[in-house]
Design an enzyme around this catalytic site. Structure first.
Site, PDB file in Angstrom:
ATOM      1  N   GLU A  98      10.231 -64.005 -28.119  1.00 19.89           N
ATOM      2  CA  GLU A  98       9.565 -65.276 -28.441  1.00 19.89           C
ATOM      3  C   GLU A  98      10.584 -66.254 -29.025  1.00 19.89           C
ATOM      4  OE1 GLU A  98       5.099 -65.515 -29.438  1.00 19.89           O
ATOM      5  OE2 GLU A  98       6.035 -65.838 -31.377  1.00 19.89           O
ATOM      6  N   LYS A 115      -2.743 -69.934 -23.111  1.00 18.10           N
ATOM      7  CA  LYS A 115      -3.846 -70.096 -24.072  1.00 18.10           C
ATOM      8  C   LYS A 115      -4.792 -71.182 -23.591  1.00 18.10           C
ATOM      9  CE  LYS A 115      -1.403 -69.140 -28.426  1.00 18.10           C
ATOM     10  NZ  LYS A 115      -0.964 -69.727 -29.681  1.00 18.10           N
ATOM     11  N   HIS A 124      12.553 -37.904 -22.362  1.00 17.06           N
ATOM     12  CA  HIS A 124      11.748 -37.172 -21.378  1.00 17.06           C
ATOM     13  C   HIS A 124      10.925 -38.125 -20.529  1.00 17.06           C
ATOM     14  CE1 HIS A 124      12.830 -33.291 -23.123  1.00 17.06           C
ATOM     15  NE2 HIS A 124      12.915 -34.003 -24.234  1.00 17.06           N
ATOM     16  N   GLU A 128      -8.071 -64.850 -30.592  1.00 15.34           N
ATOM     17  CA  GLU A 128      -8.240 -63.395 -30.698  1.00 15.34           C
ATOM     18  C   GLU A 128      -8.632 -63.018 -32.135  1.00 15.34           C
ATOM     19  OE1 GLU A 128      -5.614 -64.946 -29.375  1.00 15.34           O
ATOM     20  OE2 GLU A 128      -4.764 -63.821 -27.682  1.00 15.34           O
ATOM     21  N   LYS A 130      -1.673 -67.411 -39.511  1.00 10.59           N
ATOM     22  CA  LYS A 130      -0.991 -68.578 -40.063  1.00 10.59           C
ATOM     23  C   LYS A 130      -1.844 -69.825 -39.839  1.00 10.59           C
ATOM     24  CE  LYS A 130       3.216 -71.271 -39.525  1.00 10.59           C
ATOM     25  NZ  LYS A 130       4.547 -71.388 -38.962  1.00 10.59           N
ATOM     26  N   GLY A 178       5.650 -67.437 -37.667  1.00 15.26           N
ATOM     27  CA  GLY A 178       4.758 -66.276 -37.544  1.00 15.26           C
ATOM     28  C   GLY A 178       5.512 -64.960 -37.442  1.00 15.26           C
ATOM     29  N   ARG A 179       6.535 -64.919 -36.582  1.00 12.42           N
ATOM     30  CA  ARG A 179       7.236 -63.650 -36.361  1.00 12.42           C
ATOM     31  C   ARG A 179       8.232 -63.315 -37.468  1.00 12.42           C
ATOM     32  NH1 ARG A 179       8.004 -67.460 -32.639  1.00 12.42           N
ATOM     33  NH2 ARG A 179      10.045 -68.388 -32.278  1.00 12.42           N
TER      34      ARG A 179
HETATM   35  O1  F6P Z   1       1.699 -66.025 -29.682  1.00 12.39           O
HETATM   36  C1  F6P Z   1       1.921 -67.214 -30.319  1.00 12.39           C
HETATM   37  C2  F6P Z   1       1.744 -67.154 -31.799  1.00 12.39           C
HETATM   38  O2  F6P Z   1       1.721 -68.436 -32.289  1.00 12.39           O
HETATM   39  C3  F6P Z   1       2.826 -66.330 -32.511  1.00 12.39           C
HETATM   40  O3  F6P Z   1       3.993 -67.021 -32.701  1.00 12.39           O
HETATM   41  C4  F6P Z   1       2.130 -65.960 -33.765  1.00 12.39           C
HETATM   42  O4  F6P Z   1       2.785 -64.937 -34.426  1.00 12.39           O
HETATM   43  C5  F6P Z   1       0.778 -65.567 -33.221  1.00 12.39           C
HETATM   44  O5  F6P Z   1       0.543 -66.502 -32.175  1.00 12.39           O
HETATM   45  C6  F6P Z   1      -0.348 -65.566 -34.190  1.00 12.39           C
HETATM   46  O6  F6P Z   1      -0.554 -66.822 -34.773  1.00 12.39           O
HETATM   47  P1  F6P Z   1      -1.439 -66.995 -36.061  1.00 12.39           P
HETATM   48  O7  F6P Z   1      -0.798 -66.248 -37.174  1.00 12.39           O
HETATM   49  O8  F6P Z   1      -1.480 -68.473 -36.316  1.00 12.39           O
HETATM   50  O9  F6P Z   1      -2.807 -66.442 -35.777  1.00 12.39           O
END
Ligand code: F6P
Length: 534
Positions: A340, A500, A371, A202, A196, A254-255
């Site tokens: 979250e 972060k 199990h 990452e 987003k 995002g979620r």
């Molecule tokens: O972990 C925090 C967060 O902002 C989530 O809410 C989101 O889904 C994720 O990081 C990834 O964010 P982005 O889509 O901006 O890379």
């Protein structure tokens, strides 16, 4: 006295009451189950009775769930701490208008959906290809909401998967991208960078690694990339052709984003038609949630059961147990969706929350979990409310006998949790085996199941795209209702920021460029260990 206190008193008064006895009322199942479409939600194996349910419904009404719900669907700025509307429901709406700040957003939503479908079709049919020919593999790089939803749904819809293989890479651990790319042909791989913000460390690190990998074999690596993001300027900087960038607005959390561009991986896997069906399922649940009376409203009922177990009864966790192997990523997806969203310690106004925040959500598909950890669920000292999920029909007609066994196991677990096994029963079993005296007593006690443990079951016809859409939207709205009742903002996530920031400041310390003098002794000690080996 508040409604919360009334409910807690109900719990105290009823805690000795046995679920099995509650079923002496033949009407109980009919009274404490609810349907939508073909789906059935059974919450009769909980301690909720008519009085509790009316108090819980009053709690929802007092929290103005209905008004907040309408505010969400009509684009009001309900994400108050970020100053945003919350309109993921628009992503699955068939048509508009839906207004945000006086502007109809549906034109853009529908145009992007059409562009996604055109691109997905072209990739699937080989009209758009990589340097080495049609795409055999797609690698979606994203994390959190840009990974969990599409990864979960792609797996869930495996029987409908007739497009290229779709892989999901999320972890910054180099092992993840390394193991995923190993064996793939870069000349026939499409890389989707799903973020987003297009700043998540990452994702950007993995995207760069994927580009370097691609560049070794492909003349124009940028041409085999696509991006899903709200940040068009950053996707351009990364060198991705705007024709391959699928944007969305900041009112998509995002979620909650798998319904739009972030769902491109799903669309590539199953095709635009099945993806539309998935959206239609989500939209059908939206309509139900928006229109049904609170007492018959599936998301509201799930939320009230959740509030009852967590905030009233004090059960800190909730196990989600899909008896559906293809929903094996659902618990992980729900962890983000629920934790979250509702893992907040202050109200919208910034006051301390007077009750607990949302529960710890965890789970594994049945029967595997049986199990592994069901021992604790049945005989441990803590109560874990369980949410079972099962399809009436599987996708493998030749293996219907497997499915029957799966269903039998699912239903048996909720029955066992409720009934338990009394000491006398356990003693009779041991006696039948010839045990006597002290040994009989000792062994019998190990075989006692306290029972009276609550669970719910969601049963649906078959895990089709349409049904999956309904299930996901059901959970989204459940989280929303719980958040409204708690008075929190379910749509921000400030709790992820501190870690972060600290990771950013620690990177140069690990590199040895910063002495890390401000760091505590524990962190310095761990850094020293790392540095001594690097
Ligand atoms: O972990 C925090 C967060 O902002 C989530 O809410 C989101 O889904 C994720 O990081 C990834 O964010 P982005 O889509 O901006 O890379």
């Amino acid at each position: 006295m508040s409604l919360w206190d009334d409910l807690k008193m109900q719990h105290a008064a009823k805690s000795g009451r046995s679920l099995a006895e509650m079923f002496e009322n033949e009407q109980r199942f009919a009274d404490f189950s609810a349907g939508f479409g073909d789906m059935l939600f059974d919450y009769s194996k909980t301690h909720i009775g008519p009085d509790t349910l009316s108090l819980l419904l009053e709690l929802a009404r007092n929290a103005e769930v209905e008004a907040r719900r309408e505010a969400m669907f009509t684009g009001a700025e309900i994400n108050e701490t970020e100053g945003r509307a919350v309109l993921h429901t628009a992503l699955r709406a068939p048509e508009g208008p839906i207004h945000v700040d006086g502007e109809d957003v549906m034109e853009e939503v529908l145009a992007t959906r059409k562009r996604m479908a055109k691109f997905a079709r072209a990739v699937r049919e080989g009209d758009v290809e990589g340097q080495g020919g049609s795409y055999t593999d797609v690698v979606n790089i994203g994390i959190g909401g840009s990974d969990l939803g599409p990864a979960m749904a792609t797996l869930a819809l495996a029987p409908y998967h007739d497009g290229p293989r779709v892989h999901y890479v999320s972890n910054v651990d180099g092992a993840h991208i390394h193991d995923t790319l190993k064996g793939l042909d870069p000349t026939r791989t499409l890389v989707i960078v799903a973020s987003k913000t297009f700043t998540t460390i990452e994702t950007m690190t993995n995207a760069q690694t994927a580009r370097d990998w691609m560049a070794e074999k492909v003349d124009e690596p940028g041409a085999q990339f696509a991006a899903l993001s709200t940040a068009a300027d950053l996707t351009a900087q990364f060198g991705i052709d705007p024709d391959r960038v699928f944007g969305f607005a900041d009112w998509v959390g995002g979620r909650y984003s798998l319904w739009g561009p972030i769902g491109l991986g799903i669309m590539l896997a199953v095709g635009p038609e099945d993806f539309d069906d998935f959206l239609a399922g989500g939209h059908a649940m939206d309509t139900h949630f928006r229109e049904a009376d609170l007492a018959d409203n599936l998301p509201v009922l799930l939320a009230l059961v959740g509030i009852w177990h967590n905030q009233i009864c004090g059960y800190a966790t909730r196990a989600v147990l899909p008896y559906d192997q293809r929903l094996s990523r659902l618990p992980a997806y729900l962890q983000q969706l629920e934790m979250e969203s509702n893992g907040k310690r202050v109200t919208m106004e910034g006051d301390d929350l007077e009750v607990n925040s949302g529960p710890v959500v965890w789970g594994e598909p049945g029967t595997n979990g049986q199990h592994a950890f069901y021992q604790l669920i049945h005989q441990g000292t803590r109560v874990v409310p369980c949410e079972f999920m099962i399809a009436a029909e599987g996708h493998e007609p030749d293996l219907a006998h497997h499915h029957r066994l799966l269903v039998a196991n699912c239903l048996a677990q909720s029955e066992a949790l409720m009934r338990g096994r009394a000491l006398e029963e356990a003693r009779a079993l041991m006696e039948a085996k010839g045990l006597k005296g002290h040994e009989l007593d000792r062994q019998a006690r190990h075989r006692v199941f306290p029972g009276n443990r609550p669970s719910t079951t969601l049963i649906y016809p078959k895990l089709t795209p349409h049904v999956l859409g309904q299930i996901i939207a059901l959970y989204e709205h459940r989280v929303f209702v719980e958040g409204v009742i708690l008075g929190i903002n379910s749509f921000d996530q400030w709790g992820v920021e501190l870690g972060k920031e600290l990771a950013k400041s620690l990177e140069p310390v690990l590199r040895g460029e910063d002495p890390g003098t401000g760091k505590d002794a524990s962190t310095r000690g761990l850094v020293a260990y790392y540095r001594s080996r690097n």
